[in-house]
Design a protein around this motif. Structure first.
Motif, PDB file in Angstrom:
ATOM      1  N   GLU A 118       0.783  -0.864   0.029  1.00  0.00           N
ATOM      2  CA  GLU A 118       0.260   0.155   0.135  1.00  0.00           C
ATOM      3  C   GLU A 118       0.705   1.581   0.053  1.00  0.00           C
ATOM      4  O   GLU A 118       0.275   1.973  -0.637  1.00  0.00           O
ATOM      5  CB  GLU A 118      -1.135  -0.036   0.371  1.00  0.00           C
ATOM      6  N   GLU A 119       1.899   0.962   0.773  1.00  0.00           N
ATOM      7  CA  GLU A 119       2.695   2.734   0.856  1.00  0.00           C
ATOM      8  C   GLU A 119       3.920   2.005   0.292  1.00  0.00           C
ATOM      9  O   GLU A 119       4.594   3.828   0.340  1.00  0.00           O
ATOM     10  CB  GLU A 119       2.897   2.607   2.996  1.00  0.00           C
ATOM     11  N   GLY A 120       4.816   1.395   0.093  1.00  0.00           N
ATOM     12  CA  GLY A 120       5.244   1.704  -0.666  1.00  0.00           C
ATOM     13  C   GLY A 120       5.535   2.211  -1.858  1.00  0.00           C
ATOM     14  O   GLY A 120       5.191   1.731  -2.783  1.00  0.00           O
ATOM     15  N   ILE A 122       8.425   1.559  -4.200  1.00  0.00           N
ATOM     16  CA  ILE A 122       8.638   0.949  -4.871  1.00  0.00           C
ATOM     17  C   ILE A 122       7.439   0.261  -5.523  1.00  0.00           C
ATOM     18  O   ILE A 122       7.168   0.138  -6.744  1.00  0.00           O
ATOM     19  CB  ILE A 122       9.917   0.120  -4.765  1.00  0.00           C
ATOM     20  N   TRP A 123       6.480   0.182  -4.795  1.00  0.00           N
ATOM     21  CA  TRP A 123       5.252  -0.857  -4.863  1.00  0.00           C
ATOM     22  C   TRP A 123       4.297  -0.041  -6.236  1.00  0.00           C
ATOM     23  O   TRP A 123       3.025  -0.087  -7.273  1.00  0.00           O
ATOM     24  CB  TRP A 123       4.733  -1.264  -3.836  1.00  0.00           C
ATOM     25  N   ALA A 124       4.235   1.069  -5.353  1.00  0.00           N
ATOM     26  CA  ALA A 124       4.164   2.688  -5.797  1.00  0.00           C
ATOM     27  C   ALA A 124       4.416   2.862  -7.631  1.00  0.00           C
ATOM     28  O   ALA A 124       3.131   2.973  -8.894  1.00  0.00           O
ATOM     29  CB  ALA A 124       4.023   3.814  -5.569  1.00  0.00           C
ATOM     30  N   GLU A 125       5.276   3.145  -7.716  1.00  0.00           N
ATOM     31  CA  GLU A 125       5.531   3.030  -8.838  1.00  0.00           C
ATOM     32  C   GLU A 125       5.074   1.520 -10.086  1.00  0.00           C
ATOM     33  O   GLU A 125       5.312   1.871 -11.498  1.00  0.00           O
ATOM     34  CB  GLU A 125       7.101   3.513  -9.222  1.00  0.00           C
ATOM     35  N   ALA A 126       5.921   0.560  -9.853  1.00  0.00           N
ATOM     36  CA  ALA A 126       5.263  -0.881 -10.126  1.00  0.00           C
ATOM     37  C   ALA A 126       3.645  -0.206 -11.305  1.00  0.00           C
ATOM     38  O   ALA A 126       3.338  -0.703 -11.673  1.00  0.00           O
ATOM     39  CB  ALA A 126       5.379  -1.654 -10.064  1.00  0.00           C
ATOM     40  N   MET A 133      -4.353   1.125 -11.016  1.00  0.00           N
ATOM     41  CA  MET A 133      -4.899   2.225 -10.378  1.00  0.00           C
ATOM     42  C   MET A 133      -5.079   1.337  -8.506  1.00  0.00           C
ATOM     43  O   MET A 133      -4.974   0.327  -8.274  1.00  0.00           O
ATOM     44  CB  MET A 133      -5.752   2.718 -10.479  1.00  0.00           C
ATOM     45  N   THR A 134      -4.367   2.509  -7.937  1.00  0.00           N
ATOM     46  CA  THR A 134      -4.395   2.064  -6.544  1.00  0.00           C
ATOM     47  C   THR A 134      -6.123   1.917  -6.189  1.00  0.00           C
ATOM     48  O   THR A 134      -6.956   3.393  -6.023  1.00  0.00           O
ATOM     49  CB  THR A 134      -3.206   2.730  -5.304  1.00  0.00           C
TER      50      THR A 134
END
Length: 134
Positions: A118-120, A122-126, A133-134
């Motif tokens: 949710e907050e990392g 690296i995962w937001a960029e992935a 979309m989150t």
């Protein structure tokens, strides 16, 4: 003073790049730029990994980690720069799959830890890279 800092940066970079047969480009601020075929993230990643390896080797070769101020010493010698590089790397958008791989290695401490979905960063960029979309 500006010339000295540029000259110092260039002189510091010469041994590493001489081995590779590359002449570095240096900005007015003294920052050594990566070769044209290497992204800024990969250049930062190489320095990051070098520092991580040096910190591990230093920790294994000395009793400094038993000292009460060990954390302060290691921060000053290695981790302040390591953390600054990590922050810089994560702030630069990926341009290649290698950039993303480098960020993943850094974000997970070489696979030793897991970043929060949710907050990392690296995962937001992935998720952004694959249009999720989150």
């Amino acid at each position: 003073v500006l010339f000295r800092s540029n000259r110092r940066a260039l002189l510091k970079a010469i041994p590493a790049v001489a081995a590779a047969g590359v002449v570095p480009a240096v900005t007015l601020s003294g920052e050594v730029l990566p070769p044209e075929d290497e992204t800024r993230i990969i250049a930062l990643f190489r320095r990051h990994q070098e520092l991580v390896d040096q910190a591990a080797a230093y920790g294994n070769e000395t009793l400094i980690l038993d000292a009460p101020d060990a954390e302060e010493i290691m921060d000053r010698m290695f981790y302040n720069e390591i953390f600054a590089i990590e922050e810089k790397m994560m702030s630069i958008p990926c341009k290649t799959p290698g950039d993303f791989a480098a960020k993943m290695i850094v974000a997970t401490s070489r696979g030793e830890v897991s970043s929060d979905w949710e907050e990392g960063e690296i995962w937001a960029e992935a998720r952004a890279l694959v249009g999720m979309m989150t």
